[in-house]
Design a protein around this motif. Structure first.
Motif, short mmCIF file in Angstrom:
data_model
loop_
_atom_site.label_atom_id
_atom_site.label_comp_id
_atom_site.label_asym_id
_atom_site.label_seq_id
_atom_site.Cartn_x
_atom_site.Cartn_y
_atom_site.Cartn_z
N ALA A 43 0.81 -1.23 0.00
CA ALA A 43 0.00 0.00 0.00
C ALA A 43 0.84 1.27 0.00
N CYS A 44 2.13 1.14 -0.16
CA CYS A 44 3.04 2.29 -0.14
C CYS A 44 2.94 3.02 1.21
N ALA A 45 2.89 2.23 2.28
CA ALA A 45 2.67 2.82 3.60
C ALA A 45 3.61 2.29 4.67
N CYS A 46 4.70 1.61 4.28
CA CYS A 46 5.58 1.08 5.33
C CYS A 46 7.07 1.26 5.03
N ALA A 47 7.45 1.29 3.79
CA ALA A 47 8.86 1.43 3.38
C ALA A 47 9.73 0.23 3.76
N THR A 48 9.12 -0.93 4.07
CA THR A 48 9.92 -2.12 4.37
C THR A 48 10.08 -3.03 3.15
N CYS A 49 9.81 -2.48 2.00
CA CYS A 49 10.06 -3.21 0.74
C CYS A 49 11.11 -2.47 -0.07
N HIS A 50 11.92 -1.68 0.62
CA HIS A 50 12.94 -0.84 -0.01
C HIS A 50 13.97 -1.69 -0.77
N VAL A 51 14.27 -1.26 -1.99
CA VAL A 51 15.34 -1.88 -2.77
C VAL A 51 16.14 -0.78 -3.48
N TYR A 52 17.31 -1.17 -3.94
CA TYR A 52 18.10 -0.32 -4.82
C TYR A 52 17.99 -0.89 -6.22
N VAL A 53 17.56 -0.04 -7.15
CA VAL A 53 17.51 -0.48 -8.55
C VAL A 53 18.95 -0.50 -9.08
N GLU A 65 7.18 8.15 -7.58
CA GLU A 65 6.12 9.15 -7.53
C GLU A 65 6.25 9.91 -6.20
N PRO A 66 5.64 11.10 -6.08
CA PRO A 66 5.79 11.89 -4.85
C PRO A 66 5.41 11.14 -3.57
N MET A 67 4.31 10.35 -3.62
CA MET A 67 3.89 9.63 -2.42
C MET A 67 4.95 8.59 -2.00
N GLU A 68 5.51 7.92 -2.99
CA GLU A 68 6.57 6.94 -2.71
C GLU A 68 7.81 7.64 -2.17
N MET A 71 7.43 8.25 1.42
CA MET A 71 7.61 7.05 2.24
C MET A 71 9.08 6.65 2.32
N LEU A 72 9.82 6.91 1.28
CA LEU A 72 11.24 6.54 1.27
C LEU A 72 12.01 7.26 2.38
N ASP A 73 11.46 8.38 2.85
CA ASP A 73 12.11 9.08 3.98
C ASP A 73 12.22 8.18 5.19
N PHE A 74 11.36 7.17 5.27
CA PHE A 74 11.36 6.28 6.44
C PHE A 74 12.23 5.03 6.21
N ALA A 75 12.79 4.90 5.03
CA ALA A 75 13.60 3.71 4.73
C ALA A 75 15.01 3.87 5.27
#
Ligand code: FES
Length: 106
Positions: A43-53, A65-68, A71-75
């Motif tokens: 749901a783009c609401a936890c940032a625990t699926c963070h990866v590096y492309v 996107e802006p919403m993502e 959320m990345l601020d929390f990764a």
């Protein structure tokens, strides 16, 4: 089928055949790939699926996107190539995509 490779922090890699339209996170969870927790289920609401492309793929995958981005601020250990894997949808254009998991999730 489209190819997706997920490289863990320890260098181990998982090569997957994935369906177009599925997300990187869904494929990681479905295949029990270590390093992607995905607590919110995509749901783009936890940032625990963070990866590096992988750098060879950043242009094709594109920026968050802006919403993502919010959320990345929390990764943990965010870098210019950081994305949330639940927001990357597999397409034929991404055939062969490589992403790397961080040392840990936030
Ligand atoms: Fe929670 Fe991706 S699964 S932000």
């Amino acid at each position: 089928m489209t190819k997706l490779t997920i490289v863990a922090f320890d260098g181990s890699r998982v090569d997957l055949d994935v369906a177009d339209g599925s997300t990187v996170m869904e494929n990681a969870v479905r295949n029990s790939v270590q390093g992607i927790e995905a607590e919110c289920g995509g749901a783009c609401a936890c940032a625990t699926c963070h990866v590096y492309v992988d750098e060879a793929w950043t242009d094709k995958v594109g920026p968050p996107e802006p919403m993502e981005e919010d959320m990345l601020d929390f990764a943990y250990d965010v870098r210019p190539t950081s994305r949330l894997s639940c927001q990357i949808k597999m397409t034929p254009e991404l055939d062969g995509l490589i992403v790397h998991t961080p040392e840990k999730q936030a």
